[in-house]
Design a protein around this motif. Sequence first.
Motif, PDB file in Angstrom:
ATOM      1  N   PRO A 147     160.959  45.785  46.124  1.00 56.08           N
ATOM      2  CA  PRO A 147     160.781  44.424  46.638  1.00 56.08           C
ATOM      3  C   PRO A 147     161.585  44.216  47.915  1.00 56.08           C
ATOM      4  O   PRO A 147     162.721  44.709  48.033  1.00 56.08           O
ATOM      5  N   PRO A 148     161.015  43.564  48.925  1.00 59.21           N
ATOM      6  CA  PRO A 148     161.709  43.415  50.218  1.00 59.21           C
ATOM      7  C   PRO A 148     162.926  42.503  50.098  1.00 59.21           C
ATOM      8  O   PRO A 148     162.911  41.491  49.390  1.00 59.21           O
ATOM      9  N   LYS A 149     163.986  42.906  50.787  1.00 64.10           N
ATOM     10  CA  LYS A 149     165.192  42.065  50.813  1.00 64.10           C
ATOM     11  C   LYS A 149     165.012  40.875  51.733  1.00 64.10           C
ATOM     12  O   LYS A 149     165.659  39.841  51.533  1.00 64.10           O
ATOM     13  N   TRP A 150     164.174  41.033  52.767  1.00 61.64           N
ATOM     14  CA  TRP A 150     163.892  39.920  53.662  1.00 61.64           C
ATOM     15  C   TRP A 150     162.518  40.131  54.281  1.00 61.64           C
ATOM     16  O   TRP A 150     162.010  41.247  54.321  1.00 61.64           O
ATOM     17  N   LEU A 151     161.943  39.041  54.764  1.00 63.62           N
ATOM     18  CA  LEU A 151     160.640  39.063  55.418  1.00 63.62           C
ATOM     19  C   LEU A 151     160.748  38.389  56.771  1.00 63.62           C
ATOM     20  O   LEU A 151     161.491  37.415  56.926  1.00 63.62           O
ATOM     21  N   ARG A 152     159.984  38.892  57.735  1.00 64.94           N
ATOM     22  CA  ARG A 152     159.961  38.282  59.059  1.00 64.94           C
ATOM     23  C   ARG A 152     158.791  37.322  59.167  1.00 64.94           C
ATOM     24  O   ARG A 152     157.677  37.651  58.751  1.00 64.94           O
TER      25      ARG A 152
ATOM     26  N   ALA B  63     154.481  36.122  56.030  1.00 65.73           N
ATOM     27  CA  ALA B  63     155.588  35.214  55.695  1.00 65.73           C
ATOM     28  C   ALA B  63     155.690  34.075  56.701  1.00 65.73           C
ATOM     29  O   ALA B  63     155.422  34.248  57.888  1.00 65.73           O
ATOM     30  N   SER B  64     156.065  32.933  56.178  1.00 65.06           N
ATOM     31  CA  SER B  64     156.374  31.761  57.001  1.00 65.06           C
ATOM     32  C   SER B  64     157.665  31.144  56.474  1.00 65.06           C
ATOM     33  O   SER B  64     158.177  31.543  55.420  1.00 65.06           O
ATOM     34  N   ARG B  65     158.176  30.211  57.220  1.00 66.64           N
ATOM     35  CA  ARG B  65     159.465  29.622  56.816  1.00 66.64           C
ATOM     36  C   ARG B  65     159.365  28.911  55.472  1.00 66.64           C
ATOM     37  O   ARG B  65     160.331  28.867  54.709  1.00 66.64           O
ATOM     38  N   ARG B  66     158.201  28.383  55.124  1.00 65.87           N
ATOM     39  CA  ARG B  66     158.064  27.675  53.856  1.00 65.87           C
ATOM     40  C   ARG B  66     158.074  28.625  52.668  1.00 65.87           C
ATOM     41  O   ARG B  66     158.245  28.184  51.530  1.00 65.87           O
ATOM     42  N   HIS B  67     157.904  29.923  52.907  1.00 68.53           N
ATOM     43  CA  HIS B  67     157.946  30.890  51.810  1.00 68.53           C
ATOM     44  C   HIS B  67     159.360  31.227  51.370  1.00 68.53           C
ATOM     45  O   HIS B  67     159.538  31.846  50.331  1.00 68.53           O
ATOM     46  N   HIS B  68     160.331  30.846  52.168  1.00 67.25           N
ATOM     47  CA  HIS B  68     161.716  31.188  51.821  1.00 67.25           C
ATOM     48  C   HIS B  68     162.115  30.511  50.499  1.00 67.25           C
ATOM     49  O   HIS B  68     161.908  29.323  50.301  1.00 67.25           O
ATOM     50  N   GLY B  69     162.647  31.325  49.569  1.00 70.30           N
ATOM     51  CA  GLY B  69     163.083  30.792  48.276  1.00 70.30           C
ATOM     52  C   GLY B  69     161.986  30.740  47.230  1.00 70.30           C
ATOM     53  O   GLY B  69     162.276  30.379  46.076  1.00 70.30           O
ATOM     54  N   GLN B  70     160.750  31.090  47.543  1.00 71.87           N
ATOM     55  CA  GLN B  70     159.687  31.083  46.551  1.00 71.87           C
ATOM     56  C   GLN B  70     159.621  32.440  45.834  1.00 71.87           C
ATOM     57  O   GLN B  70     160.113  33.446  46.330  1.00 71.87           O
ATOM     58  N   ARG B  71     158.990  32.447  44.660  1.00 73.41           N
ATOM     59  CA  ARG B  71     158.953  33.636  43.823  1.00 73.41           C
ATOM     60  C   ARG B  71     157.551  34.255  43.867  1.00 73.41           C
ATOM     61  O   ARG B  71     156.547  33.569  43.666  1.00 73.41           O
TER      62      ARG B  71
ATOM     63  N   ALA C 141     149.367  40.991  24.894  1.00 73.19           N
ATOM     64  CA  ALA C 141     150.409  41.860  25.446  1.00 73.19           C
ATOM     65  C   ALA C 141     150.398  41.736  26.964  1.00 73.19           C
ATOM     66  O   ALA C 141     149.788  42.537  27.671  1.00 73.19           O
ATOM     67  N   ARG C 142     151.047  40.715  27.498  1.00 70.56           N
ATOM     68  CA  ARG C 142     151.132  40.464  28.934  1.00 70.56           C
ATOM     69  C   ARG C 142     152.491  40.941  29.438  1.00 70.56           C
ATOM     70  O   ARG C 142     153.527  40.651  28.831  1.00 70.56           O
ATOM     71  N   LEU C 143     152.495  41.621  30.590  1.00 63.65           N
ATOM     72  CA  LEU C 143     153.733  42.085  31.207  1.00 63.65           C
ATOM     73  C   LEU C 143     153.776  41.590  32.651  1.00 63.65           C
ATOM     74  O   LEU C 143     152.767  41.664  33.370  1.00 63.65           O
ATOM     75  N   SER C 144     154.968  41.090  33.106  1.00 65.04           N
ATOM     76  CA  SER C 144     155.112  40.537  34.457  1.00 65.04           C
ATOM     77  C   SER C 144     156.409  41.036  35.086  1.00 65.04           C
ATOM     78  O   SER C 144     157.353  41.424  34.396  1.00 65.04           O
ATOM     79  N   ASP C 145     156.418  40.983  36.426  1.00 62.06           N
ATOM     80  CA  ASP C 145     157.621  41.264  37.215  1.00 62.06           C
ATOM     81  C   ASP C 145     157.554  40.392  38.457  1.00 62.06           C
ATOM     82  O   ASP C 145     156.459  40.103  38.969  1.00 62.06           O
ATOM     83  N   SER C 146     158.716  39.925  38.965  1.00 60.61           N
ATOM     84  CA  SER C 146     158.731  39.008  40.108  1.00 60.61           C
ATOM     85  C   SER C 146     159.923  39.304  41.003  1.00 60.61           C
ATOM     86  O   SER C 146     160.864  39.996  40.610  1.00 60.61           O
ATOM     87  N   THR C 147     159.851  38.779  42.244  1.00 58.30           N
ATOM     88  CA  THR C 147     160.938  38.912  43.217  1.00 58.30           C
ATOM     89  C   THR C 147     161.024  37.638  44.033  1.00 58.30           C
ATOM     90  O   THR C 147     160.019  36.947  44.253  1.00 58.30           O
ATOM     91  N   LEU C 148     162.252  37.303  44.469  1.00 53.72           N
ATOM     92  CA  LEU C 148     162.503  36.099  45.258  1.00 53.72           C
ATOM     93  C   LEU C 148     162.467  36.458  46.736  1.00 53.72           C
ATOM     94  O   LEU C 148     163.143  37.400  47.171  1.00 53.72           O
ATOM     95  N   LEU C 149     161.679  35.711  47.532  1.00 60.02           N
ATOM     96  CA  LEU C 149     161.494  36.024  48.951  1.00 60.02           C
ATOM     97  C   LEU C 149     162.610  35.429  49.793  1.00 60.02           C
ATOM     98  O   LEU C 149     163.002  34.276  49.605  1.00 60.02           O
ATOM     99  N   ASN C 150     163.110  36.249  50.709  1.00 55.26           N
ATOM    100  CA  ASN C 150     164.115  35.811  51.679  1.00 55.26           C
ATOM    101  C   ASN C 150     163.517  36.031  53.063  1.00 55.26           C
ATOM    102  O   ASN C 150     163.346  37.168  53.497  1.00 55.26           O
ATOM    103  N   VAL C 151     163.168  34.939  53.776  1.00 52.42           N
ATOM    104  CA  VAL C 151     162.413  35.017  55.020  1.00 52.42           C
ATOM    105  C   VAL C 151     163.353  34.868  56.208  1.00 52.42           C
ATOM    106  O   VAL C 151     164.094  33.902  56.314  1.00 52.42           O
ATOM    107  N   THR C 152     163.341  35.860  57.079  1.00 53.39           N
ATOM    108  CA  THR C 152     163.946  35.755  58.413  1.00 53.39           C
ATOM    109  C   THR C 152     162.860  36.105  59.416  1.00 53.39           C
ATOM    110  O   THR C 152     161.775  36.567  59.037  1.00 53.39           O
ATOM    111  N   TYR C 153     163.142  35.890  60.719  1.00 54.38           N
ATOM    112  CA  TYR C 153     162.082  36.180  61.684  1.00 54.38           C
ATOM    113  C   TYR C 153     162.663  36.667  63.007  1.00 54.38           C
ATOM    114  O   TYR C 153     163.691  36.183  63.463  1.00 54.38           O
ATOM    115  N   PRO C 154     162.019  37.652  63.612  1.00 56.73           N
ATOM    116  CA  PRO C 154     162.410  38.141  64.941  1.00 56.73           C
ATOM    117  C   PRO C 154     161.868  37.203  66.013  1.00 56.73           C
ATOM    118  O   PRO C 154     161.162  36.232  65.714  1.00 56.73           O
TER     119      PRO C 154
END
Length: 764
Positions: free
Chosen positions: A258-263, A315-323, A336-349
């Motif tokens: 999962p990405p640590k940050w997104l641009r 990614a956009s700025r509104r995606h920051h903090g969403q899962r 038998a449902r299985l899930s995995d998730s990650t929290l988005l951290n958006v930065t931009y160049p």
Amino acid sequence: MLPSPARLLALACCLGVTLTPAVAYRKGVWRRVEAVAGREAVLPCEVGNVEASDMVYVVLWYRNGDKEPIYSYDNRPGRLQAAEERHLVKSRLLQGRATFRPGHLPALHIKPVGSSDQANYTCRVDFRIATSRRTHLSLHVVVPPEPPVLRAGGQRATDGVLGPLQEGGALEITCSVAGGDPPPSVVWRRDGEVLDSTSESRSPALTVNQLSILRLTRVYHNARLTCLASNNNVTSSARASVTVKMNLRPLVTRIEAPPKWLRVGREIEISCVVAGSRPHPNVTWTLGTLTSLTPLPAKTEHGVNVSTSCVKVVASRRHHGQRLTCTAVNPLFPGARLSDSTLLNVTYPPVATMELGRGVSSIVKEGEDVYFNCNVDSNPPTYKISWFRRSQAILHRPAQGILLSGNSLALRGITRHQAGPYTCSASNVEGDAHSPPLTLHVNYAPVCAAGGAGQVLAAGLGQQVNVTCQVEAAPSAVRYSWVFNSSLTSHRLPGDQVFITPDGGSAVQFVARTHQDYGTLQCWAQNHVGKMTQPCLFHVVPAGRPEQPARCLVVNKTYNSLAVECTPGFDGGLQQVFIAKVFEAVTGRGQVNVTSEFPTFTLEGLTPGLDYIIQVTARNKLGSSDPVKLEALTYKMAENRMRDEQGSESGGGGPGGGLLLVSLLVAAAVVTVAAAAGLAGRCLWARRHDRDPITGENRSTKGYLAPPERRSERLSGADATDDDNVHFEVPTISLEAHREPRTEGKSPWNSGSFALSQPQNPPV
């Protein structure tokens, strides 16, 4: 030497026969011999120790105690019989299948052996001196079982695949084997591991083994269940196999790296791996919070026991903090449902755009000033802004009118070479960003195209020369004018002599009718930016004799031909041809005269073994070049060389060799004197007739004759319009005073000199 028991056992094993471990060759002992039906049975016969003076006379075979032998072998000496006639098969059952093979290991071979051959056999051996010996054998024929038949759930498993079976369910599968003597053993195996070895007989000719599994686990998926049936150690076991296929729950669902940050504004692909599900699971993606989830389109690829789903997120700025959540479910196991998730951290160049300065257009004239601004949106702020033209970096050079300051670029006194696409780039710790290109167009007055100025054109009197002028300009719509300048006159060419070429250039047809008509043609062009500062010049000079060919070589020779190749020189402005003449080196007699459009000659019809002089010249309408002389010789004929070699050998070894040599020298001297006299007489005759003794050219002609005048033909194209308001600077050309043509036929224009000068008062 008698065969040992070990040798008999080895032979029996190789032939598919089984001997019971009894005492070998004891009188009155019955030994058990096994053979597989359809193969070969080997019945060994005891011979024992035989003295050197003794020998085997007769071998007889009996079956089940019969008084009449079934097979006999007669080895008694003195009988006039062929080797194959000593064997006699008396049993109809063994016809074509039984053969007795004497030797170190005498035995009766039966091939193929069948169930009807199972019996007791006796071999009796009669000797010349020793008493008879008997061997008692009990032949048992083993019948392999039929291939196993598998049944599951009352249905016959014939396609090799069983299932799909549900994970956690039960399995019962039966293996039935028909035939076999003795009855076979039936065993169940899973990938080499024994699962069940208990078999039962349902009838005298049927053996069954039923495999029962109460709860199927994941280990049985793709497992190969094999039933083996065997009743001997000679043939391979009969077998039947099935592969178990199962429906399985998802075992794991995981988002890969999962990405640590997104641009912001950048597209990123995120993968989710689901393993252990059969059939393939349904994988869904959602983005947002628990109260507001947005489904995302994804692309899922299914492999063996693994499914990979990829989602692309811009990614956009509104995606920051969403899962971002990946969920997998097998339709056959909805609970038998299985899930995995990650929290988005958006930065931009940075995001860069470029624009021209206020009041500046993207189309400018050469010599004006241009300003660019680079607008940057970034987080964190940028630490560097760079400028590029056609991907080449622009550096700060005030002396050249290039000024960089902050996010601005200034170009002072721009030239046409600075036109093209411009971009700016901005950099921060997140990366670099380039702006879309902004193309700058620079309009400029016409200039001569590359290679279109200062050309020298050679032409003869009355010869039409087509002169084409090409210029570069922006915009490309131009008007042309032509000016002719010589030492006596300077004037503009009329419109009926000027043409427009299909590619937008201009052309004129020029004909020098007198020696004063040679000079310089000036091509002028003008667009709405302005007129040319320097015209395109075309210097028309008189045509002359061609230059001497260069680098002439004899590239091949035979007994009657020579091959010559040269490099052509300047043609003097006229079309030239090349002439090759061949003369005998001793007598000067001409042999071959060849004319060609190219300086490549094959001179044939020569005499073998002679020295020759080759003269190569170039010629056009105004005369010939100086000749190029080559020396070459042809090979001798093969018989002449052999005769010369034989003559030299015989002459050097005999007493008359010296006399022969003197005679040859005298004859050669006489021929040389005669040739010299003939050459002197020819030269005297040629001088009287004013001809060259070698080339044969007439020297009486003084100078050259100019070709007759020809009417010029107009080129295709529309008439060019003259601009009467344009003033032209007209350089002049002065020709050296005309000298009389030389008697050697050279053009007087070959040595003429030309001087260019700028007039004080150009024509209007």
